[in-house]
Structures are given as C-alpha cells and as structure tokens.
Design a protein around this motif. Structure first.
Motif, mmCIF file in Angstrom:
data_model
loop_
_atom_site.group_PDB
_atom_site.id
_atom_site.type_symbol
_atom_site.label_atom_id
_atom_site.label_comp_id
_atom_site.label_asym_id
_atom_site.label_seq_id
_atom_site.Cartn_x
_atom_site.Cartn_y
_atom_site.Cartn_z
ATOM 1 N N ASP A 1 14.842 -3.243 -5.639
ATOM 2 C CA ASP A 1 14.449 -3.322 -5.125
ATOM 3 C C ASP A 1 14.308 -1.578 -4.931
ATOM 4 O O ASP A 1 15.357 -0.555 -4.942
ATOM 5 C CB ASP A 1 15.136 -3.353 -3.708
ATOM 6 N N ILE A 2 13.202 -1.080 -4.177
ATOM 7 C CA ILE A 2 12.661 0.826 -3.650
ATOM 8 C C ILE A 2 12.371 0.081 -2.467
ATOM 9 O O ILE A 2 11.031 0.338 -2.208
ATOM 10 C CB ILE A 2 11.611 1.084 -4.789
ATOM 11 N N GLY A 3 12.662 1.282 -1.744
ATOM 12 C CA GLY A 3 12.253 1.616 -0.704
ATOM 13 C C GLY A 3 11.432 2.549 -0.026
ATOM 14 O O GLY A 3 11.218 3.590 -0.861
ATOM 15 N N ASP A 4 11.481 3.151 0.968
ATOM 16 C CA ASP A 4 10.930 4.395 1.511
ATOM 17 C C ASP A 4 10.986 6.213 1.540
ATOM 18 O O ASP A 4 10.448 7.162 1.936
ATOM 19 C CB ASP A 4 9.467 4.053 2.641
ATOM 20 N N ALA A 5 12.494 6.079 0.143
ATOM 21 C CA ALA A 5 12.529 7.397 0.673
ATOM 22 C C ALA A 5 12.559 8.308 0.417
ATOM 23 O O ALA A 5 11.995 9.366 0.313
ATOM 24 C CB ALA A 5 14.070 7.287 -0.561
ATOM 25 N N ASP B 1 8.199 11.270 1.739
ATOM 26 C CA ASP B 1 8.000 12.705 2.369
ATOM 27 C C ASP B 1 8.081 13.339 0.879
ATOM 28 O O ASP B 1 8.019 14.724 0.920
ATOM 29 C CB ASP B 1 9.064 13.317 3.055
ATOM 30 N N SER B 2 7.945 13.049 -0.404
ATOM 31 C CA SER B 2 7.852 13.327 -1.437
ATOM 32 C C SER B 2 6.626 14.281 -1.940
ATOM 33 O O SER B 2 6.916 15.385 -2.682
ATOM 34 C CB SER B 2 8.322 12.471 -2.731
ATOM 35 N N ALA B 3 5.423 13.481 -1.397
ATOM 36 C CA ALA B 3 4.269 14.033 -1.691
ATOM 37 C C ALA B 3 3.018 12.912 -0.550
ATOM 38 O O ALA B 3 3.495 12.487 0.355
ATOM 39 C CB ALA B 3 3.613 14.043 -3.320
ATOM 40 N N ASP B 4 1.830 13.558 -1.235
ATOM 41 C CA ASP B 4 1.063 12.958 0.250
ATOM 42 C C ASP B 4 1.141 12.121 -0.267
ATOM 43 O O ASP B 4 0.046 10.919 0.441
ATOM 44 C CB ASP B 4 -0.886 13.451 -0.697
ATOM 45 N N LYS B 5 1.141 10.822 -1.758
ATOM 46 C CA LYS B 5 0.861 9.980 -1.610
ATOM 47 C C LYS B 5 1.980 9.416 -2.434
ATOM 48 O O LYS B 5 2.543 10.144 -3.106
ATOM 49 C CB LYS B 5 0.058 9.302 -2.260
ATOM 50 N N VAL B 6 2.568 7.822 -2.367
ATOM 51 C CA VAL B 6 3.523 7.527 -3.285
ATOM 52 C C VAL B 6 3.016 6.285 -4.143
ATOM 53 O O VAL B 6 3.327 5.692 -2.658
ATOM 54 C CB VAL B 6 5.098 7.909 -2.370
ATOM 55 N N TYR B 7 3.467 6.247 -4.933
ATOM 56 C CA TYR B 7 3.585 5.029 -5.598
ATOM 57 C C TYR B 7 5.389 4.121 -6.717
ATOM 58 O O TYR B 7 5.421 4.266 -6.679
ATOM 59 C CB TYR B 7 2.667 4.942 -7.086
ATOM 60 N N LYS C 1 11.635 -5.692 -5.293
ATOM 61 C CA LYS C 1 10.815 -6.023 -4.348
ATOM 62 C C LYS C 1 10.558 -4.018 -3.978
ATOM 63 O O LYS C 1 11.473 -3.155 -4.469
ATOM 64 C CB LYS C 1 11.121 -6.306 -3.128
ATOM 65 N N ALA C 2 9.233 -3.918 -4.086
ATOM 66 C CA ALA C 2 9.003 -2.109 -3.378
ATOM 67 C C ALA C 2 8.281 -2.415 -2.153
ATOM 68 O O ALA C 2 7.655 -2.931 -1.810
ATOM 69 C CB ALA C 2 8.158 -1.692 -4.720
ATOM 70 N N TYR C 3 8.611 -1.196 -1.660
ATOM 71 C CA TYR C 3 8.135 -0.848 -0.410
ATOM 72 C C TYR C 3 6.647 -0.884 0.014
ATOM 73 O O TYR C 3 6.470 0.100 -1.024
ATOM 74 C CB TYR C 3 9.159 0.453 0.794
ATOM 75 N N ASN C 4 5.970 -1.103 1.029
ATOM 76 C CA ASN C 4 4.680 -0.532 0.643
ATOM 77 C C ASN C 4 4.106 -0.455 2.665
ATOM 78 O O ASN C 4 4.748 -1.263 3.330
ATOM 79 C CB ASN C 4 3.866 -2.207 0.572
ATOM 80 N N GLY C 5 3.281 0.799 2.246
ATOM 81 C CA GLY C 5 2.807 1.659 4.023
ATOM 82 C C GLY C 5 3.164 2.641 4.083
ATOM 83 O O GLY C 5 3.094 3.461 3.092
ATOM 84 N N GLU C 6 2.272 3.289 5.157
ATOM 85 C CA GLU C 6 2.372 4.307 5.258
ATOM 86 C C GLU C 6 1.644 5.040 4.109
ATOM 87 O O GLU C 6 0.699 4.495 3.846
ATOM 88 C CB GLU C 6 3.034 5.530 6.074
ATOM 89 N N ASN C 7 2.133 5.789 3.608
ATOM 90 C CA ASN C 7 1.802 6.854 2.280
ATOM 91 C C ASN C 7 2.349 6.251 1.029
ATOM 92 O O ASN C 7 1.688 6.992 0.193
ATOM 93 C CB ASN C 7 1.525 8.351 2.572
ATOM 94 N N ILE C 8 2.863 4.538 1.430
ATOM 95 C CA ILE C 8 3.539 4.753 0.125
ATOM 96 C C ILE C 8 2.877 3.364 -0.468
ATOM 97 O O ILE C 8 2.462 2.570 0.542
ATOM 98 C CB ILE C 8 4.970 3.872 0.417
ATOM 99 N N LYS C 9 2.127 3.019 -1.966
ATOM 100 C CA LYS C 9 1.464 1.645 -2.338
ATOM 101 C C LYS C 9 2.500 1.148 -3.253
ATOM 102 O O LYS C 9 2.878 2.217 -4.021
ATOM 103 C CB LYS C 9 0.626 2.383 -2.427
ATOM 104 N N ALA C 10 3.112 -0.030 -3.125
ATOM 105 C CA ALA C 10 3.730 -0.833 -4.235
ATOM 106 C C ALA C 10 2.335 -1.047 -5.285
ATOM 107 O O ALA C 10 1.751 -1.824 -4.947
ATOM 108 C CB ALA C 10 4.386 -1.951 -3.795
ATOM 109 N N LEU C 11 2.820 -0.894 -7.321
ATOM 110 C CA LEU C 11 1.747 -1.439 -7.214
ATOM 111 C C LEU C 11 1.901 -2.967 -7.670
ATOM 112 O O LEU C 11 3.179 -3.675 -7.934
ATOM 113 C CB LEU C 11 2.054 -0.315 -8.498
ATOM 114 N N ASP C 12 0.871 -3.704 -7.897
ATOM 115 C CA ASP C 12 0.594 -4.957 -8.140
ATOM 116 C C ASP C 12 1.186 -5.101 -9.502
ATOM 117 O O ASP C 12 0.314 -4.894 -10.517
ATOM 118 C CB ASP C 12 -0.660 -5.502 -8.442
ATOM 119 N N LYS C 13 1.931 -6.137 -10.431
ATOM 120 C CA LYS C 13 2.720 -6.695 -11.647
ATOM 121 C C LYS C 13 1.550 -6.696 -12.581
ATOM 122 O O LYS C 13 0.709 -7.044 -13.223
ATOM 123 C CB LYS C 13 3.816 -7.180 -11.623
ATOM 124 N N GLU C 14 0.627 -8.387 -12.116
ATOM 125 C CA GLU C 14 -0.208 -8.387 -12.686
ATOM 126 C C GLU C 14 -1.703 -7.604 -13.141
ATOM 127 O O GLU C 14 -2.123 -7.809 -13.632
ATOM 128 C CB GLU C 14 -0.763 -9.965 -11.818
#
Length: 324
Positions: free
Chosen positions: A266-270, A273-279, A286-299
């Motif tokens: 699993d990947i959280g929201d750590a 603050d590393s960049a304008d956008k986080v993928y 599971k990958a965190y989704n929210g704010e400036n963070i986007k979890a990429l879809d496997k399909e």
C-alpha cells in the motif's frame, strides 16, 4: 491449448488438443508440481566459481546443495537426522531433501543472468564423489534442466525471488507462476510433460502485471505519463529517495513525482509535498487518492500497453504477446 489446471492439487482430463502443430489426445492424472528456486553457489567451494557449480549440475542432470555430514547416511531420513545433529538447526538441505518431490519445478541462474528451469526426478542422492565434495553439492536429486534465457523471458515474480540470500526456497505466488513454468518447460524440452492452459498466461491486467518486473512497471508508468498526460521525464531524476522519478508538464510546467510498487504494498500520502502533482501505482496494493495525489488505474495502464506496443521495451512486448 485447451486443458485447464485444477487449483485443488490434482486433475484428470481427457481432451483432444492442438499442440506443437499436431492434434493429440491426452489422458492425464498427476499431482500439481511445486515451484522452487535455488542459488547454485557455495562459500565453502574453494577455488571453484559460481558457474562451475551451475555447469556441473546442468551437464550431469542433478540439482545439488551443501551441508555434508561426517558419516555416510543410509538414506534421506538418516541424513536429515545427522544434519540436525551436526548443524543444530534446520539447514537448507533438509528442506530441499524433504519438500521437493517428483515433477516439481526448480529455477536457477548463472552469473551471467541466464536462467534455467529443472524438473526434479525425486531420486535422492548423497554423493561422496570428490568433484561434488569440492563443489559442496553432496546432497542431490536427479533433475532434467532446460535453458530458458535472460531476464527478458523471466517473470518479475521469479526474478524477485532470487534477491533473497537463502540458498533454497519455495516460490510462493499465485498459480500463474506455476502455470507459466510448466508451459516454459514443455516448450523448451519439446515435450508434453505438463498439462497446461496456455490461455491463462498474461491474459488480463492482473496476470500481466505479475509477469513484468518492478523496473518494467516503472517504464510503463513513465511512458504513460509522457505519452498520455503530457509530461517530460528528467532522465537524471530517477530512483531518488522517496520516489522513482520526477517529471514536468510540457504546458502547465507543473512538476510531478511518481512512486511505483510491485506486489501487495500500500502507498500513502507521504509524497504530497514532494511536487505539484503526485502519481502513485501499486500492482496489487492500495494507493492513496486525493488532494494533489492521483492513484493510477491498473486496467488503464494495461490498455495503454496493449495500444502502444511499438514504443514499449522488447521485454514488456514479450509478455503482451502472451495476451489475447
């Protein structure tokens, strides 16, 4: 291919199939093989190289491991008793002796990164030949080996198992790795040793991301973000602490940090603050989704790979060939 492998451990099937260009009628009832990996090397083999051990095992159709005992054992059970007394712990040779069975499959590789796949014949041997003593492979089983090739042809799950330092271990993964190994052994040995449903290999997003390794996952994500999302990748900003690489959008000039994990991680929201956008992308976690963070879809990434085969590395293309 048209015969399904049962997940219950055994199967019986009578079917007419086309394999190697011929119609064949097959009747089979056999136990599902276990899957293993072994490092064919020893710190005790003085003046011998890693490849000396590998070449000896391949050429003599054996798979061997160390931990000899002072007394010549009468049989496998006697050896196990002696080994426990000698080493005062359950060493690798005990698990190797007890757990590997006839028709099990075992992976190994040499120092050049060439992988071999062996079919264990279940004939336990305690060898006192000087060559085997020098190589520290006294405990042996007969094994039929086939050469598979370099990492381009090896699933990421199997490659990852070789990172552990243990001499001998099981490859504990989904049935996909077992199915693939059986299919490869059939193909490389030009036999029908195992009844395999080839259509189950590399068929969808889940199985595809089990076949590719961690570096392949990173390449797919990097190509996707550049080709579809409009980012440029900084080649010198790869594999830094905390994230895999840094990109910059060609129009907005926003930066993006990317983290990719393979397996049930699993990947959280750590990184928020590393960049304008986080993928973020995790193949099975599971990958965190929210704010400036986007979890990429496997399909979505899988469909991208299917639709952009021409820009993918050859190694990734190989696994897509196995897809419908």
């Amino acid at each position: 291919m048209c015969i399904l492998i049962s997940n219950r451990g055994s199967y019986a099937e009578v079917s007419k199939c086309r394999q190697y260009g011929k119609d064949i009628k097959m009747t089979h009832k056999q136990q599902q093989p276990n899957l293993w990996r072994i490092h064919l090397k020893s710190a005790k083999a003085e003046h011998k190289t890693f490849d000396d051990i590998v070449e000896t095992c391949i050429s003599q159709n054996i798979v061997g491991i160390g931990w000899p005992v002072d007394e010549t054992p009468k049989n496998m059970a006697h050896y196990i008793k002696l080994a426990r007394k000698t080493y005062n712990k359950k060493v690798g040779s005990i698990g190797f002796s007890e757990r590997t069975k006839q028709n099990d499959l075992i992976w190994t590789r040499n120092s050049q990164g060439i992988y071999y796949l062996g079919q264990i014949q279940d004939e336990w041997i305690y060898s006192e030949e000087q060559e085997h003593i020098d190589l520290d492979i006294c405990i042996q089983k007969k094994c039929k080996w086939v050469k598979v090739g370099n990492e381009e042809y090896i699933p990421g799950k199997i490659i990852a198992c070789f990172r552990a330092g243990r001499t001998f271990q099981a490859i504990n993964s989904s049935s996909l790795m077992n199915t693939y190994s059986q299919w490869v052994f059939n193909k490389k040995s030009n036999t029908r040793t195992y009844v395999v449903n080839q259509d189950s290999v590399g068929k969808n997003a889940d199985t595809f991301f089990e076949m590719v390794d961690s570096k392949d996952c990173e390449d797919i994500v990097a190509l996707y973000l550049q080709a579809i999302k409009g980012y440029y990748l900084y080649p010198t900003h790869k594999n830094t602490i905390g994230y895999e690489f840094l990109l910059k959008h060609k129009d907005t000039k926003h930066t993006a940090a990317v983290q990719v994990k393979q397996g049930y991680i699993d990947i959280g929201d750590a990184l928020k603050d590393s960049a304008d956008k986080v993928y973020l992308f995790s193949t099975q976690g599971k990958a965190y989704n929210g704010e400036n963070i986007k979890a990429l879809d496997k399909e979505e990434l899988y469909q991208f790979a299917l639709n952009h085969k021409d820009i993918l590395p050859a190694k990734i293309q190989y696994w897509l060939i196995l897809s419908p």
